[in-house]
Design a protein around this motif. Structure first.
Motif, short mmCIF file in Angstrom:
data_model
loop_
_atom_site.label_atom_id
_atom_site.label_comp_id
_atom_site.label_asym_id
_atom_site.label_seq_id
_atom_site.Cartn_x
_atom_site.Cartn_y
_atom_site.Cartn_z
N ASP A 9 0.80 -1.22 0.00
CA ASP A 9 0.00 0.00 0.00
C ASP A 9 0.83 1.28 0.00
OD1 ASP A 9 0.95 -0.45 2.51
OD2 ASP A 9 -0.89 0.09 3.55
N THR A 97 -6.78 3.91 14.06
CA THR A 97 -6.16 4.21 12.77
C THR A 97 -5.04 5.21 12.99
OG1 THR A 97 -8.25 3.84 11.63
CG2 THR A 97 -6.56 5.05 10.44
N SER A 114 -3.10 3.67 8.48
CA SER A 114 -3.10 2.22 8.64
C SER A 114 -3.59 1.86 10.03
CB SER A 114 -1.69 1.66 8.42
OG SER A 114 -1.68 0.26 8.62
N PHE A 120 2.64 0.68 9.90
CA PHE A 120 2.64 2.14 9.96
C PHE A 120 3.98 2.67 10.44
CE2 PHE A 120 2.12 6.10 12.21
CZ PHE A 120 1.51 6.88 11.24
#
Length: 146
Positions: A9, A97, A114, A120
């Motif tokens: 991602d 998050t 993330s 992250f």
């Protein structure tokens, strides 16, 4: 071009920060990023007012039962207590998050988000290294270590 992180991602290189979502892809120049910071957002879960309203309804229902038999009222309040405890556990288990935010060309943007803290942190460290390596060298900083 040096690659600091490559994942499904996000990709962080010495020049670009690329964030891929299922619908789109965002690309940012590393040299144009300012005030990069980390924040977190709780995902919406069960509102706190809902279990409290259920407890108030249980108290209203138990009041007439108290006059008939105190054991019935205690049983209703005990069941309501289990419901409030279950709601508290559901509320506690919400996911968080993590967001990377920055100023990009004068606009506040969300660079990356993330729910997986490990991934992250890898992306944020890679971006930090890319920003540090993109800074122009200073002879004063080099001499300060002596």
């Amino acid at each position: 071009m040096r690659i600091y992180y490559r994942g499904p991602d996000a990709t962080v290189t010495s020049d670009y920060f690329i964030y891929r979502t299922p619908t789109a892809s965002k690309t940012f120049l590393v040299r144009d990023l300012r005030n990069v910071g980390i924040t977190s957002v709780d995902s919406p879960g069960l509102p706190i007012a809902l279990p409290l309203a259920g407890l108030a309804a249980a108290l209203v229902a138990a009041w007439p039962l108290w006059k008939v038999s105190p054991l019935y009222a205690i049983g209703v309040l005990g069941l309501a207590g289990f419901g409030v405890a279950a709601a508290a556990l559901v509320r506690r288990g919400r996911t968080r998050t993590w967001l990377l935010q920055a100023i990009y060309r004068g606009q506040s943007v969300d660079l990356y988000g993330s729910v997986d803290a490990r991934v992250f942190n890898q992306v944020s460290r890679a971006l930090r290294r890319a920003i540090e390596d993109a800074r122009p060298p200073s002879s004063w900083d080099d001499a300060a270590a002596a």
